[in-house]
Design a protein around this motif. Sequence first.
Motif, PDB file in Angstrom:
ATOM      1  N   VAL A  28       0.920   3.746   2.052  1.00 30.75           N
ATOM      2  CA  VAL A  28       1.440   4.050   3.383  1.00 30.75           C
ATOM      3  C   VAL A  28       2.608   3.126   3.721  1.00 30.75           C
ATOM      4  O   VAL A  28       3.650   3.562   4.241  1.00 30.75           O
ATOM      5  N   SER A  52       0.845  -1.186   0.000  1.00 29.07           N
ATOM      6  CA  SER A  52       0.000   0.000   0.000  1.00 29.07           C
ATOM      7  C   SER A  52       0.881   1.237   0.000  1.00 29.07           C
ATOM      8  O   SER A  52       2.079   1.175   0.274  1.00 29.07           O
ATOM      9  N   GLN A  82      -2.273   9.886   7.195  1.00 23.38           N
ATOM     10  CA  GLN A  82      -1.061   9.091   7.399  1.00 23.38           C
ATOM     11  C   GLN A  82       0.047   9.512   6.434  1.00 23.38           C
ATOM     12  O   GLN A  82       1.207   9.639   6.826  1.00 23.38           O
ATOM     13  N   LEU A  83      -0.326   9.740   5.169  1.00 21.92           N
ATOM     14  CA  LEU A  83       0.679  10.158   4.189  1.00 21.92           C
ATOM     15  C   LEU A  83       1.256  11.525   4.538  1.00 21.92           C
ATOM     16  O   LEU A  83       2.460  11.758   4.387  1.00 21.92           O
ATOM     17  N   GLY A 140      -2.286   5.719  -4.074  1.00 17.59           N
ATOM     18  CA  GLY A 140      -2.794   6.386  -2.881  1.00 17.59           C
ATOM     19  C   GLY A 140      -4.299   6.613  -2.929  1.00 17.59           C
ATOM     20  O   GLY A 140      -4.910   6.683  -4.001  1.00 17.59           O
ATOM     21  N   HIS A 187      -8.538   8.283   1.952  1.00 11.64           N
ATOM     22  CA  HIS A 187      -8.609   7.921   3.366  1.00 11.64           C
ATOM     23  C   HIS A 187      -7.227   7.752   4.006  1.00 11.64           C
ATOM     24  O   HIS A 187      -7.114   7.653   5.230  1.00 11.64           O
ATOM     25  N   GLU A 188      -6.162   7.707   3.165  1.00  9.02           N
ATOM     26  CA  GLU A 188      -4.804   7.608   3.686  1.00  9.02           C
ATOM     27  C   GLU A 188      -4.127   8.966   3.808  1.00  9.02           C
ATOM     28  O   GLU A 188      -2.933   9.050   4.112  1.00  9.02           O
TER      29      GLU A 188
END
Length: 905
Positions: free
Chosen positions: A304, A302, A356-357, A349, A352-353
């Motif tokens: 992340v 993924s 975190q990114l 990407g 919803h990430e």
Amino acid sequence: MQKGQNEIRIIWLMILVIVAVAAWFYDQHIISYICGLAFVLSVMQYVDQLQKPIPDMSRQANVRVQLTSKVPLYISSIIAVIGISMQWSWLIGLGLTAWIFFFLRWLRRLEVYLSLIEYQLKKIQQHVPDLENEPIPHLDKTQVKTSLSENNQDNLGLAEQIKHWIFQGNPVLKVAIIVLVIGLILLLRFATEHWQLSLALKLLIVAGISFAISLVGWLMFNKNRSFALALEGLGLAGLFLTLFFAYYNHVIASFALASVCFGIIMLITLWMSLKQHTIELAMMAMLIAYVAPFTLPVRSASSVEFVAYYLAINLAVAILTTLRPWKILNQIAFLMSIFISAGYVYLHGYMHERLQLAGLVVLHTLVFVWLSFRFSQLIAKKDVEEFKLKPALDIALIFGAPIIGYIFLYLIYFHESAWQAGFSLAFAVLYAVIYYFAKNNQSIQLISQSYFSLMLIFIALIPPILLPEQWSVMGWAMEGALIYVFALIRQSTISRYLASGLLVVAGLSSFYYYVQLDEFPRLMFWTLSLCYYVVVVFSNSRPAFQKQLSTMTTIFQALLMLAASSMLLVLLLDQFKTENQFAMTMLTISILLLILNEIMLFCKAGGQWFIAKWIGVIPVFVLALIIVLDHSQNGMIVWTSTFEQIGIAVSGLLLFLFWLRPVSSIRFEKEALSLGALSSLSLTSLCLIPSMPYISVVILPLAFAAWCFWQKEHEDWNRFWQARSSLALMLIWIVCSQLFTVQAFQGYLLPILNPFDLVSIAILASFIWMLSLQLKTGLDRGIVAVLIVLSLLWLSSYILLRALHVYLGTPYNALELWQDATVQLSFTLLWVSLALITMSYASKRQIRSMWILGGSILVIVTLKLVLLDLSHIGTLMRVISFLGAGTVMLVIAYIAPIPELDERS
């Protein structure tokens, strides 16, 4: 390096041969022909490079050398090309056979000359004291290797390091390691999918073997350094790859355990690199670590996971470069993080990430901020007095990382200005803190001031971020221009680079709002164009500012001029929505550019301004081409009004002055200046007789060429016509005008006494004069001779064709003319007559090169007789053609013998 270049040439020739043979086997003959032609040209160019030093060497050896002409090679090549185009296999074979014969003769004579020169040089050296037997101090090989490794390679840039790896050392060893790494990846894939043993046992075996290989390399480091490092790198690569396969195949199910294993391998790599003082091992291990995620056969990581993994590698790089100033590792980490990691996030990407990114981007940025600070400290301590900021990767490493990190955060929160302003404020606070701790360190005082500039710039970013829509673009542009001016005044390199970034952001954002907004944002583009012009003009307005401009900065300003001129053209076209829209736009922008050029000349602008203005005028020429094509109808130029015709003509004259002011700029770059000036003059000339565009377009250039011919004492005008671009323009007219004009018979009275023939003869004279000037620039005499022969035959044959078409009704510009006996007889008599005149004059004046020129015409006549006339031998015209050509050749043989070698040529 020369050896490496020779090897590359050999590899290139081998590739051409292999591709040609393979293409011929698969019935792709055109590819084989192209490869063969490339092979011929490459070999001739290569041998020509070997031949160039011979005149200088012969002068040193006091040997008289007469270099062999390459005209027969070019003629043989043309014969082969004709055979390919006509699909005559026997003619292809004839051309290739002749080419091989003359090429081998050329090589043989080259070998004889070199042997003679070498013999004479040896005789000369016998009278010189022998210095080769002087004792050479003994150097310890181990000391030399250590010095190279620790001092030289550590300071090499990324490009120099790559060259060092490719062209130096043991290439077989490097290829072997690459092949083994690929084989290891394939082995792991095969083991994962096919072996009957348990997957854990398979991977454990591979890991054990990899560890053993690294251990062997470690033990033999003092015996064979390069081979040992290769083994160590191979073993560590195997450990990294095995760990990845184990984790993504769930052999190691726990992420924490996998992270611990990864940390252990990374620590081993760091310890070995530092212990052995070797950057090569660290580089090999890091590159394998960066590439490892792409070798997995099971699933993709993924975004992340991927960014977090790259963060772990960058932390290891940070540890290494904190202790050693190995900037190439920083550069690799920086480039990998920007391009590979960012590209992966762009493809994989999800929204919803985002949080975190963003956190990972902040951590990456902090790592590179520390790397830049520590790296600058190490360099300053190593050589404080000579420490200077360098462009490109060094500047990006020290100062570009926070900017790139901020850009990523800006894009992640693209529609949320509050977050963007908050990040800008956070970066400003960070650099305020760094500046506070760095300002008292005298060794990096220059960098501390740059940190202060960064703090001010991040604060300055906040207002345009908070502005709405197109007003934010205007804010970016105005702040970028102001900071650029401030940077030039304060001589701040980092401020200038960051101001360039603001201007780029403004330009990119303008495209977004141009698409999003319902109305055309005129005010935004007016502001952006004006800011770009201000930056370029101010940068070249004073000598103190011009000294600060590097090559990359000059290119950047040229792109700013290109963008500014393009936007100004669009705005003017939108402003003048009338019948004479094009003429008004061309007149306005031509006047503005000319005034701007005069202002810059008054300010004594130098070469940087010349490049910027030449690039900036490109959109104007594109618009002029569009205008000409839009007004072309049935081979004529039809202007909508007299004002438009006069306006375009005046615009061309203004642009002509724009290019030639000052004349001294010809010395700086004659190719671009000649192309632009002649194109501008041709645009004006095209407006003189729009009903005959092919004649009209060259009237003023011919007049200008005649004026320059009489200005022989003015060296700059000779340089103007020595440009290859002007030669190419003339050659294009010579070919296209005869093929495509539809007004060739307009005003036709007699052969030669008609407009088109007179202009063609004038062009031919100008073309030959330009070729004589080209000899002074080093253009090969063989190419000059071939161009003269072909242009003379081409234009004279068309003059004859037009006369035959008018008086005898023969075909014109049709394939049937090659079957017409009258046309072929006329061609034969014309060509042998030209050969007679040329060779007799050359024999009388003892000009050997001119005699060979006439002989080339006879070769072409002979080929025509054999290829065309002999196939229709039954007609009377063909018989007369053979008899006439043979008679003239006898006359030539009697009255025009070849001049001697030692006479003038």
